[in-house]
Design an enzyme around this catalytic site. Structure first.
Site, PDB file in Angstrom:
ATOM      1  CD1 TRP B 207      -1.971  -2.209   0.451  1.00  0.00           C
ATOM      2  CD2 TRP B 207      -2.554  -1.505   2.501  1.00  0.00           C
ATOM      3  NE1 TRP B 207      -2.631  -3.192   1.231  1.00  0.00           N
ATOM      4  CE2 TRP B 207      -3.050  -2.833   2.425  1.00  0.00           C
ATOM      5  CE3 TRP B 207      -2.767  -0.903   3.948  1.00  0.00           C
ATOM      6  CZ2 TRP B 207      -3.857  -3.462   3.427  1.00  0.00           C
ATOM      7  CZ3 TRP B 207      -3.494  -1.413   4.826  1.00  0.00           C
ATOM      8  CH2 TRP B 207      -4.031  -2.814   4.455  1.00  0.00           C
ATOM      9  CD1 TRP B 308     -12.007  -4.880  -4.282  1.00  0.00           C
ATOM     10  CD2 TRP B 308     -11.017  -6.003  -5.942  1.00  0.00           C
ATOM     11  NE1 TRP B 308     -12.866  -4.690  -5.184  1.00  0.00           N
ATOM     12  CE2 TRP B 308     -12.248  -5.237  -6.377  1.00  0.00           C
ATOM     13  CE3 TRP B 308     -10.425  -6.682  -6.989  1.00  0.00           C
ATOM     14  CZ2 TRP B 308     -12.677  -5.259  -7.574  1.00  0.00           C
ATOM     15  CZ3 TRP B 308     -10.776  -6.590  -8.312  1.00  0.00           C
ATOM     16  CH2 TRP B 308     -12.014  -6.083  -8.677  1.00  0.00           C
ATOM     17  CG  ASP B 309      -3.434  -6.277  -0.522  1.00  0.00           C
ATOM     18  OD1 ASP B 309      -2.777  -7.016  -1.204  1.00  0.00           O
ATOM     19  OD2 ASP B 309      -3.253  -6.047   0.699  1.00  0.00           O
ATOM     20  CE1 TYR B 310     -10.758  -9.328  -0.519  1.00  0.00           C
ATOM     21  CE2 TYR B 310     -11.549  -9.087  -2.539  1.00  0.00           C
ATOM     22  CZ  TYR B 310     -11.641  -9.132  -1.494  1.00  0.00           C
ATOM     23  OH  TYR B 310     -13.055  -8.631  -0.717  1.00  0.00           O
TER      24      TYR B 310
END
Lengths: 113, 629
Positions: B207, B308-310
């Site tokens: 991030w 979505w940072d999945y």
């Protein structure tokens, strides 16, 4: 000293000790040591103890006795609920007993002039 | 929550003999196949009630962040090998213990700088073990990674450094960090030991940056530390504009097929993809590589254009599944969304139908979302992720309708709703329905066991000028703000809660499920653990968010920590019912080691805590065993 309050005093002192153990965890992890919830439970049990001591020493009658007993019962009720959700079941049991022990004492107080 | 009774008759699957004979616990997930199955027989639903805590060990390597040191996050799985229990610690030490007594045999200090170079906390997920099969010094080794990307190799019997490995026993992995090197690598997850090869991913900074080191998988000679191959996951032409798609979690290998299965994470920046609209086919995927050469054999991308940072959060688990009279070597990849993708591990072909469904589209400037995403029709997803939980009436009531108002205000159009300037609810949240704990599979009957979190989060894209105004030009993770530097948007990300901190969504907050992999049917799904806020426990039906994973035993018991309430538990595998628990000092956010030592079965938990669940941290390792007659 109004000895009729001894059972309530005993229960509230036991509650305060259990509250101390829950909060400080001197015998090991309690799962809630150092938490806000355990702090509130400790505060509640100590408050009940102080109220009962005040009533025993001061021996108020009528409105004062009624008010102090009602406050102690309210604190016992909330502390029992808190202790239940903290999974401190002995503390919850002690506070619930204190609540019920205080009921006749409060009613008894209302009969004084 | 849907509850289905465990079927009386189960289709017996062909279990890999090696998996069913698991008595040791030689890696993060117990074995190369990441089944998390233990062949221990004595631990059954009827006996575990008698489990005794036989020892407790304190590493001393713990910090709550209040002093000079950053807080610790200890998610290590103890490794049992060579008749010894090995722990890695968040101060980057190795501790070797007697499994029966917890007595310390030796310890090794990497003397790594205790600085949070890439992570907000000092983190460690344990050590790796290798043996050559020969006698002599350093023919058995323990490997430990550090925050500053050193890989240490020490003799498993003595704790002395292995001089023939790299530079006197220490390999500087950061020497290969030479593209977009805005942050150093961190080795928080131990390498996977596949034969004589160490397979190594790394962690970076989430991030923070738009352009970051491109993810790759490194193969290292277990004896010499020599780099054997290095395979990247970002297309060359996109490297100037993006990065990561790294492997920060554990991996799985099938030595018979000669393949390693890599769970590849999302590209950077995590929540805005306007600078990386071209396909990145290996990102957010499970990718099979040839262990000998590093060549990519197949890849399955379970999210395209991930914003979505999945990340693919856990090692896939291997299992053999009967199909049309044939035994199919398969793998199961659990995702942060709670999906389970069951693939032929030779080819990557799905073994259950996967539907391409239209998904919500972004209106954010520069963003180009993909029109469809893959949805597995079977097996059942974990924690019902396709249905956003309703507003929790209790939370709404005490906040005088705050939750209901926010539900109306924030964007949610179903799974894959993109982050937005308006503010988006996303479910499951960024920590995922599942995370590094993955799933456990009983290879004898093909039943999968998994815990899942049900956390709704709120994310808002904040235009750069506004972001810098809010954060005085900077910004960090602690308050929920993250910069995604050099992109048009910073982010604000937090759990969706009311002003009292009470979740706005309806419980359960966590579940435990069993799934029949032959049919894909959900056998049961029950609330798991107890949530805890300020010391107060929630009701059992509310469940708990979880981090960490389960182990299933041949005796029909599942062992798991993972919950907020700092309990370690045994569940009846047939029903999910709790049959034993013990209070420990903090959430046990890894995977227990379950093994047989000198004829007795042990369960050992590393209890480290994780601030995602609650603030308490610990350095406690606890071992349980049935009483001796």
């Amino acid at each position: 000293m109004d000895r009729i309050f001894f059972p309530a005093l005993l229960l509230s002192v036991i509650g305060a000790i259990l509250g101390l153990i829950a909060f400080f965890g001197p015998f090991g992890n309690t799962g809630v040591d150092g938490t806000v919830g355990a702090g509130l439970a400790l505060l509640g049990s100590v408050t009940i103890t102080l109220i009962v001591i005040i009533v025993m020493i001061w021996q108020p009658l009528g409105g004062w006795r009624l008010t102090l007993c009602a406050l102690a019962m309210f604190a016992a009720f909330l502390t029992a609920i808190a202790a239940f959700f903290l999974m401190q079941y002995m503390l919850a049991f002690a506070m619930a007993l204190a609540f019920f022990v205080l009921i006749p004492l409060m009613i008894n107080g209302r009969r004084h002039p | 929550m849907k509850k289905i009774l465990f079927p009386a008759a189960m289709i017996l699957l062909s279990a890999q003999t090696a998996l069913a004979q698991q008595d040791s616990w030689t890696s993060f997930h117990g074995d190369l196949g990441s089944t998390k199955f233990s062949n221990t027989q004595s631990l059954t639903p009827d006996t575990v009630g008698d489990l005794e805590r036989v020892w407790e060990y304190r590493t001393g390597d713990v910090a709550d962040g209040s002093g000079d040191l950053p807080e610790t996050v200890w998610s290590a799985t103890p490794v049992y090998a060579n008749g010894t229990l090995y722990l890695g610690t968040p101060f980057y030490r190795i501790i070797a213990l007697d499994p029966a007594t917890g007595g310390e045999r030796w310890s090794y200090d990497s003397e790594s700088a205790l600085e949070p170079l890439t992570q907000p906390a000092l983190k460690n997920r344990g050590v790796a073990y290798w043996e050559s099969g020969q006698d002599g010094a350093c023919e058995k080794r323990v490997y430990l990674g550090t925050m500053d990307a050193e890989l240490h190799a020490v003799d498993a019997d003595t704790g002395e450094r292995c001089a023939d490995f790299a530079d006197g026993g220490v390999l500087n992995v950061n020497q290969w960090n030479d593209v977009n090197d805005v942050f150093p690598f961190s080795l928080l997850q131990p390498p996977l030991v596949a034969g004589d090869t160490l397979l190594l991913g790394w962690a970076g900074m989430d991030w923070e940056y738009s352009v970051a080191p491109p993810g790759n998988l490194l193969a290292i000679d277990a004896r010499t530390g020599e780099l054997l191959w290095d395979t990247g996951f970002i297309p060359e032409e996109l490297i100037p504009r993006t990065g990561t798609a790294n492997i920060w979690t554990a991996m799985t290998a099938d030595l018979d097929l000669g393949l390693v299965y890599a769970p590849v994470s999302s590209p950077s920046p995590n929540y805005w993809g306007g600078d990386r609209t071209d396909p990145i086919p290996l990102a957010t995927s499970v990718t099979a590589l040839d262990i000998a050469t590093g060549e990519i054999v197949w890849s399955f991308q379970h999210i395209r254009h991930d914003i979505w940072d999945y990340d693919t959060p856990s090692a896939p688990s291997l299992v053999d599944i009967p199909r049309d009279g044939e035994i199919i070597p398969a793998l199961v990849q659990a995702t942060k969304q709670g999906f389970l993708f069951v693939l032929d591990r030779r080819t990557g072909e799905p073994l259950f139908p996967i539907e391409e469904r239209a998904v919500p589209q972004s209106t954010t400037q520069g963003e180009v979302t993909v029109p469809t995403q893959p949805f597995p029709t079977l097996p059942a997803a974990l924690g019902n992720p396709e249905q956003l939980p309703d507003v929790w009436a209790l939370s709404d009531l005490v906040s005088l309708g705050q939750c209901s108002r926010e539900r109306e205000q924030y964007l949610y159009e179903g799974m894959f709703t993109p982050p937005s300037e308006q503010g988006t609810l996303f479910f499951p949240g960024t920590a995922g329905a599942t995370n590094w704990g993955g799933v456990a599979i009983d290879p004898r009957n093909g039943i999968l066991y998994a815990n899942a979190s049900r956390i709704v989060q709120f994310i808002r894209l904040i235009p750069r000028a506004e972001y810098e105004q809010i954060n005085d030009g900077g910004g960090g993770n602690e308050e929920g703000f993250s910069p995604q530097a050099d992109s048009p948007y910073g982010i604000y990300l937090t759990d969706w809660s009311n002003w009292l901190g009470i979740p706005c969504w309806e419980p359960p907050f966590g579940t435990f499920s069993a799934i029949d992999l032959a049919t894909g049917d959900l056998l049961y799904e029950v609330p798991f653990g107890m949530a805890q806020f300020n010391g107060f426990y929630g009701l059992r039906d509310w469940g708990s968010p979880t981090l960490g994973g389960p182990v299933v035993t041949a005796g029909g018991v599942v062992f798991i920590g993972a919950s907020m309430d700092s309990r370690v538990r045994a569940l009846d595998a047939a029903t999910g019912e709790e049959v034993w628990s013990d209070l420990v000092e903090a959430p046990a956010v890894s995977i227990p080691a379950v093994f047989t030592h000198e004829g007795e079965d042990y369960v050992v938990f590393a209890v480290g805590g994780n601030s995602i669940l609650k603030p308490e941290v610990s350095d406690q390792a606890v071992a349980y065993r049935l009483p001796r007659d």
